[in-house]
Design a protein around this motif. Structure first.
Motif, PDB file in Angstrom:
ATOM      1  N   GLY A  19      66.566 -30.419  87.995  1.00 59.86           N
ATOM      2  CA  GLY A  19      65.915 -29.542  88.964  1.00 59.86           C
ATOM      3  C   GLY A  19      64.398 -29.639  88.968  1.00 59.86           C
ATOM      4  N   ASP A  41      70.203 -30.087  75.687  1.00 58.56           N
ATOM      5  CA  ASP A  41      71.218 -31.136  75.552  1.00 58.56           C
ATOM      6  C   ASP A  41      70.476 -32.481  75.496  1.00 58.56           C
ATOM      7  OD1 ASP A  41      73.031 -33.201  76.203  1.00 58.56           O
ATOM      8  OD2 ASP A  41      74.354 -31.796  77.263  1.00 58.56           O
ATOM      9  N   LEU A  66      65.560 -28.067  72.411  1.00 58.83           N
ATOM     10  CA  LEU A  66      65.109 -26.674  72.489  1.00 58.83           C
ATOM     11  C   LEU A  66      66.187 -25.863  73.189  1.00 58.83           C
ATOM     12  CD1 LEU A  66      62.960 -24.336  72.383  1.00 58.83           C
ATOM     13  CD2 LEU A  66      62.234 -25.114  74.639  1.00 58.83           C
ATOM     14  N   ASN A  93      59.534 -23.554  82.189  1.00 56.23           N
ATOM     15  CA  ASN A  93      60.321 -23.722  83.416  1.00 56.23           C
ATOM     16  C   ASN A  93      61.799 -23.368  83.276  1.00 56.23           C
ATOM     17  OD1 ASN A  93      61.185 -25.345  86.024  1.00 56.23           O
ATOM     18  ND2 ASN A  93      62.332 -26.223  84.316  1.00 56.23           N
ATOM     19  N   SER A 143      58.134 -17.491  87.696  1.00 51.80           N
ATOM     20  CA  SER A 143      58.740 -16.271  88.208  1.00 51.80           C
ATOM     21  C   SER A 143      59.602 -16.639  89.413  1.00 51.80           C
ATOM     22  CB  SER A 143      57.663 -15.244  88.565  1.00 51.80           C
ATOM     23  OG  SER A 143      58.268 -14.022  88.914  1.00 51.80           O
ATOM     24  N   LYS A 173      62.908 -12.275  85.781  1.00 51.46           N
ATOM     25  CA  LYS A 173      61.809 -12.994  86.450  1.00 51.46           C
ATOM     26  C   LYS A 173      60.594 -12.075  86.648  1.00 51.46           C
ATOM     27  CE  LYS A 173      62.988 -16.714  86.023  1.00 51.46           C
ATOM     28  NZ  LYS A 173      62.277 -17.965  85.722  1.00 51.46           N
TER      29      LYS A 173
END
Ligand SMILES: NC(=O)c1ccc[n+]([C@@H]2O[C@H](COP(=O)([O-])OP(=O)(O)OC[C@H]3O[C@@H](n4cnc5c(N)ncnc54)[C@H](OP(=O)(O)O)[C@@H]3O)[C@@H](O)[C@H]2O)c1
Length: 299
Positions: A19, A41, A66, A93, A143, A173
């Motif tokens: 994304g 992953d 992470l 992100n 956000s 958010k």
């Protein structure tokens, strides 16, 4: 947007395997930055690094594990990154949305609040020694328009009370925005060379809307998002600008010109995200919950 030459700058992008995170990491690497893809992953991370190297031969990308739903993982990642030296850009992100029923992180936080806000809060706190070593570091918090769809921050932070998937996401958010603005206020008071900027992509056709939603909603989203939303390449522009535009002041919000899509421009956050008392409370509560002190010494 055309990026400045980022040669010699070091960046971390969370959720960089897919994304908006993948587009962001690829753009920063394409402009010469050394980019660490922070992913839960490693196989997906390696595949993403391969795509970035194909798009930008010679790109300097690495991959590290992470999992923002596990504070032990956050600490391990951050401590290894701090040992590697200065960090110029941190793009917080990674995120998830529309978790149908209440789920918890390893540490017992509601999953969206835990990953989207509390994990990134602990990560940023722990990376601060590396950010403070850079000449002019930038932290970007992600956000969403969703911060406008909810009221004031609910002090239960999703740990108790009724659960509704969309509101839990919107509250998380809102927390990301409150954190990003409060971080900048505290950095200014500490006269640090680090700035904090908040960004949102509008509505962008990524897997965010389909990964976790109930099957019916997921199918609907799969049909609707490519029509209504912008491409991930466009959707990522606000966070890319927030990461690299040195003319921005800390504490600004960058989003698409027409709310859902368009060129990245400065935007006024909703009133609930401008509430300094709520932000200060959230900061202290996040320190308590994550057991992660957030030190902001000058420099
Ligand atoms: N797309 C939009 O229209 C939109 C609108 C407003 C805000 N946003 C925000 O933009 C950010 C990026 O979203 P996106 O649209 O690019 O969604 P996406 O395609 O679903 O990507 C989300 C990324 O977050 C990672 N992630 C999820 N849980 C994680 C965890 N526990 N630890 C580490 N990484 C984790 C995912 O990794 P896996 O692949 O391993 O799951 C993936 O890399 C999010 O913060 C989202 O809230 C997006």
């Amino acid at each position: 947007m055309s990026l400045p030459d980022l040669t010699g700058r070091r960046a971390v992008v969370t959720g960089a395997n897919a994304g908006l995170g993948l587009v962001t990491a690829s753009s920063l690497a394409g402009a010469g930055a050394e980019v660490l893809l922070a992913v839960r992953d490693l196989a997906k991370g390696d595949a993403a690094a391969g795509r970035i190297r194909s798009a930008h031969p010679g790109a300097r990308v690495e991959v590290a594990k992470l999992d923002l739903a596990d504070l032990d993982s956050v600490r391990r990642f951050a401590d290894a990154r701090v040992a590697a030296g200065p960090l110029d850009i941190l793009v917080n992100n990674a995120g998830l949305m529309l978790i149908p029923t209440r789920q918890a992180t390893v540490d017992g936080f509601e999953l969206q609040m835990g990953v989207n806000h509390l994990g990134h809060f602990a990560l940023t706190a722990r990376l601060m020694p590396a950010l403070r070593l850079a000449a002019a570091a930038r932290v970007v918090s992600l956000s969403s328009i969703a911060h406008r769809l909810t009221g004031a921050l609910d002090p239960r932070l999703g740990i108790a009370g009724p659960y509704a998937a969309m509101n839990a996401y919107s509250q998380s958010k809102l927390a990301c925005a409150l954190f990003g603005f409060e971080l900048d206020r505290r950095l200014r008071r500490a006269r640090a060379r680090v700035t904090s900027v908040v960004a949102h992509p509008g509505y962008s056709a990524t897997d965010l809307f389909t990964r976790h939603a109930r099957p019916g909603l997921s199918r609907l989203n799969r049909l609707a998002t490519p029509i209504i939303g912008s491409s991930p390449e466009h959707g990522a522009q606000p966070q890319i600008r927030a990461a690299v535009d040195s003319t921005l002041n800390g504490g600004e919000l960058i989003g698409p010109r027409f709310l859902m899509r368009g060129k990245p421009v400065r935007e006024l956050p909703a009133r609930n995200a401008r509430d300094g008392r709520s932000a200060a409370w959230l900061w202290e509560r996040s320190e308590e919950l994550t057991e992660q002190p957030f030190e902001l010494l000058a420099g």
